[in-house]
Design a protein around this motif. Structure first.
Motif, short mmCIF file in Angstrom:
data_model
loop_
_atom_site.label_atom_id
_atom_site.label_comp_id
_atom_site.label_asym_id
_atom_site.label_seq_id
_atom_site.Cartn_x
_atom_site.Cartn_y
_atom_site.Cartn_z
N LEU A 275 1.22 12.02 -7.70
CA LEU A 275 0.77 10.59 -7.36
C LEU A 275 -0.34 10.13 -7.97
CD1 LEU A 275 1.47 8.20 -5.26
CD2 LEU A 275 0.20 9.45 -3.70
N HIS A 276 -1.50 11.01 -8.30
CA HIS A 276 -2.49 10.78 -9.00
C HIS A 276 -2.20 10.16 -10.44
CE1 HIS A 276 -6.20 11.22 -11.43
NE2 HIS A 276 -6.83 11.01 -10.49
N ARG A 277 -1.15 10.98 -11.11
CA ARG A 277 -0.72 10.58 -12.28
C ARG A 277 -0.09 8.88 -12.44
NH1 ARG A 277 1.19 11.84 -17.34
NH2 ARG A 277 3.20 11.12 -17.91
N PRO A 283 -5.45 9.86 -4.56
CA PRO A 283 -4.41 9.41 -3.75
C PRO A 283 -5.31 9.43 -2.24
CG PRO A 283 -3.62 10.98 -5.28
CD PRO A 283 -4.93 10.82 -5.46
N LEU A 284 -6.03 10.63 -2.04
CA LEU A 284 -6.32 10.36 -0.72
C LEU A 284 -7.55 9.29 -0.39
CD1 LEU A 284 -6.92 14.37 -0.12
CD2 LEU A 284 -5.06 12.99 0.62
N LEU A 285 -8.21 9.11 -1.57
CA LEU A 285 -9.43 8.15 -1.58
C LEU A 285 -8.70 6.71 -1.47
CD1 LEU A 285 -12.31 7.35 -1.44
CD2 LEU A 285 -12.20 7.18 -3.94
N TRP A 286 -7.70 6.61 -2.20
CA TRP A 286 -6.89 5.17 -2.20
C TRP A 286 -6.32 4.95 -0.93
CZ3 TRP A 286 -1.40 4.97 -1.48
CH2 TRP A 286 -1.04 3.58 -1.26
N LEU A 287 -5.58 6.07 -0.14
CA LEU A 287 -4.99 5.74 1.08
C LEU A 287 -5.77 5.59 1.89
CD1 LEU A 287 -2.30 6.27 2.72
CD2 LEU A 287 -2.76 8.70 2.86
N PHE A 288 -6.98 6.13 2.00
CA PHE A 288 -7.95 5.97 3.27
C PHE A 288 -8.76 4.18 3.23
CE2 PHE A 288 -12.79 5.75 4.60
CZ PHE A 288 -12.36 6.21 6.02
N GLN A 289 -8.84 3.99 1.69
CA GLN A 289 -9.39 2.62 1.62
C GLN A 289 -8.38 1.60 2.10
OE1 GLN A 289 -10.47 2.89 -2.44
NE2 GLN A 289 -12.57 3.47 -2.13
N PHE A 290 -7.16 1.96 1.84
CA PHE A 290 -5.99 1.19 1.91
C PHE A 290 -5.72 0.90 3.69
CE2 PHE A 290 -1.53 0.08 3.06
CZ PHE A 290 -1.30 -1.05 2.30
N LEU A 291 -5.74 2.16 4.33
CA LEU A 291 -5.40 2.23 5.72
C LEU A 291 -6.57 1.15 6.44
CD1 LEU A 291 -4.06 5.70 6.32
CD2 LEU A 291 -2.89 3.49 6.29
N PHE A 292 -7.84 1.35 6.14
CA PHE A 292 -9.03 0.84 6.61
C PHE A 292 -9.60 -0.33 6.02
CE2 PHE A 292 -8.44 5.37 8.09
CZ PHE A 292 -8.48 5.31 9.45
N GLN A 293 -8.91 -1.01 5.30
CA GLN A 293 -9.35 -2.12 4.50
C GLN A 293 -9.94 -3.25 5.27
OE1 GLN A 293 -6.51 -3.43 1.47
NE2 GLN A 293 -8.23 -3.99 0.13
N THR A 294 -9.23 -3.59 6.25
CA THR A 294 -9.53 -4.78 7.17
C THR A 294 -9.56 -4.41 8.68
OG1 THR A 294 -7.12 -5.21 7.59
CG2 THR A 294 -8.39 -6.34 5.51
#
Length: 538
Positions: A275-277, A283-294
């Motif tokens: 997924l990183h590629r 991926p974990l940082l992206w998922l965390f930021q996405f889930l708690f973005q708003t």
């Protein structure tokens, strides 16, 4: 559900029962409706495919009844080849039309590839049935040969070399997955369900390989990459452990510890780097930021967590009732099983209205969790394997005749596929106006509302049965009425939905899918949302 096709046939004409013919009639209504809406060479191919699938389905039904099929299929239903064969081609056709209207040539060609791939895997299933039928059905072979020849000729002059190679790659993956999964999972699928599920998995796997090889040129959406990697990762994990536990006992503590360690290795060493590629970030940082973005997403996640807790409490409560019951064979009543449909409706509607990208990712994560827990239950992985077997056995029905329990996974797929399948670039510029504005709600309407209401009212107050089935006229009518009310409520609460006076098409689509629910013996949680999605997009 009808049981006529599960019993031995007294003669060669027995498989063509009234319910099978009625199901075929509904499918042909859908195919001809899409053909009239699209009216191009590809839609003619879909009509030819449906005609040959109708005749070949008769051969598959005879093979199942005689026990002559190559693999062990689910026996409480007919083969389901016709309704399954046309799903991918019709989906590709309507996707092509919508993306063409949105001015997106890339996804327009993508829709054509989806349609061509669906036709290829459907023709392979037909050839397989005809090849193992004895004596050789000459007339059906001639008809299938003519239909296949027309389809191949048209696609040969419509697809580029790269697209032809892509279709052949998916077909090759489909053949291998059929041999592997149908051997490892006997009685889990009908031939039609295997065509639909394994065809979809094959297409997803090929898309992931293709995008991984062209990652430098690819500018795809991280949400799409996330879905592709999760689905392929979970399937490969299942094949790996199924092969491994052939040689060792999966129920011991040593095997269970090895299972959890290898899951971590595959997740951290294969899935996350893959997924990183693709998304070019952690991926974990992206998922965390996405889930708690708003703030809205935080509230939705908290609300969904409460609903998940409620679902777990329903399971525990029903099992407590079984423990206190005198009968050891106590099964959850229909209404109790439909509690989960209500919970899923309460989950998806706020997500569709407030934040569809979040629902997209949350449904993907939930799918991974469901599949992982099914692996734990199936392989009896400690410490939860035996507990899950005991808890979920209460909710089994005749469709769970194989080693896997798939109905809850099918429910999640039926609700999520309308969210996952529509290319987001093609939903802009007003291309999803009118009835198409209800496309994300196809799963909610067909399964969450329609199937639930039909089952509850049909089993409690239904008296007039549809010919050849256990489904009732009252259940179907209340299902249609409930879906119409749901559409009215969606108009009230979702300001983004504008039907533009397309009420007749919506009513016809809902009624057609409700009739299909009354007559089909396939997994309705998966089949009905796809048909409603296709009709609403047309």
């Amino acid at each position: 559900m009808t049981r006529e096709c599960a019993s031995p046939a007294p003669g060669p004409g027995a498989p063509l029962s009234g319910s099978v013919l009625a199901e075929a009639a509904v499918v042909f209504v859908v195919v001809l409706s899409i053909h009239a809406a699209v009216w191009d060479r590809y839609s003619w191919c879909a009509v030819a495919l449906a005609v040959q699938a109708f005749y070949v389905q008769y051969k598959w039904d005879r093979l199942l009844q005689q026990g002559s099929a190559v693999f062990q299929f689910r026996m409480s239903a007919n083969s389901g080849l016709l309704p399954a064969s046309v799903v991918m081609p019709l989906l590709g056709l309507v996707m092509k039309e919508r993306c063409q209207a949105a001015g997106n040539p890339y996804f327009e060609r993508f829709g054509i590839v989806v349609a061509a791939t669906g036709m290829a895997v459907a023709l392979f299933s037909s050839v397989l049935a005809l090849g193992i039928t004895r004596p050789v059905p000459t007339n059906t072979c001639v008809l299938s040969g003519l239909a296949g020849g027309v389809i191949v000729y048209i696609l040969k002059h419509s697809l580029s070399v790269g697209e032809v190679i892509e279709v052949l790659e998916v077909l090759l993956i489909f053949v291998y997955l059929n041999m592997i999964l149908l051997y490892l999972l006997p009685r889990c699928f009908t031939p039609g369900e295997a065509l639909l599920v394994l065809g979809g998995i094959s297409f997803v796997l090929n898309q992931l390989i293709k995008r991984s090889l062209t990652v430098v040129e690819s500018q795809g959406d991280p949400l799409d990459f996330f879905l592709l990697v999760v689905v392929v990762g979970m399937v490969l994990m299942g094949i790996f452990f199924s092969t491994l536990f052939v040689f060792m006992d999966s129920g011991t503590w040593a095997s269970s510890i090895f299972f959890h360690l290898m899951t971590c290795v595959l997740g951290l060493g294969v899935v996350l780097p893959w997924l990183h590629r693709l998304i070019r970030r952690n991926p974990l940082l992206w998922l965390f930021q996405f889930l708690f973005q708003t703030e809205t997403r935080v509230y939705l996640l908290a609300y969904w967590s409460l609903l998940a807790t409620l679902a777990c409490l329903v399971v525990l409560y029903q099992n407590a009732k079984r423990s206190s019951s005198e009968s050891k064979k106590h099964q959850a009543p229909t209404i109790a099983r439909k509690y989960f449909h209500f919970i899923v409706v309460a989950t998806y509607i706020p997500g569709i209205i407030l934040d569809r990208p979040l629902l997209y990712v949350a449904a993907t994560i939930c799918l991974a969790v469901f599949i992982f827990l099914e692996y734990v239950r199936y392989f009896r992985i400690k410490p939860l394997g035996h507990t899950l077997r005991s808890l979920l056995s209460l909710f089994l029905d005749e469709r769970d005749s194989g080693p896997l329990i798939l109905t809850h996974i099918y429910l999640l797929l039926g609700m999520s596929l309308p969210i996952w399948l529509v290319p987001r670039p093609c939903t802009q510029k007003g291309s999803l106006g009118g009835a198409r504005a209800l496309v994300p709600y196809a799963g909610v309407l067909a399964v969450g509302v329609g199937d639930t209401v039909a089952s509850i009212f049909g089993s409690t107050v239904g008296e007039i049965r549809w010919p050849g089935t256990k489904k009732t006229f009252e259940g179907t009518m209340t299902s249609i009425f409930a879906q119409i009310i749901s559409v009215a409520l969606i108009l009230i609460f979702d300001s983004g939905v504008d039907l533009n006076y397309s009420y007749a098409w919506i009513l016809g689509s809902i009624s057609t899918v409700s009739l299909l629910e009354a007559y089909t013996t396939q997994i309705d949680n998966l089949l009905l949302p796809l048909y409603l999605l296709i009709l609403l997009m047309a």
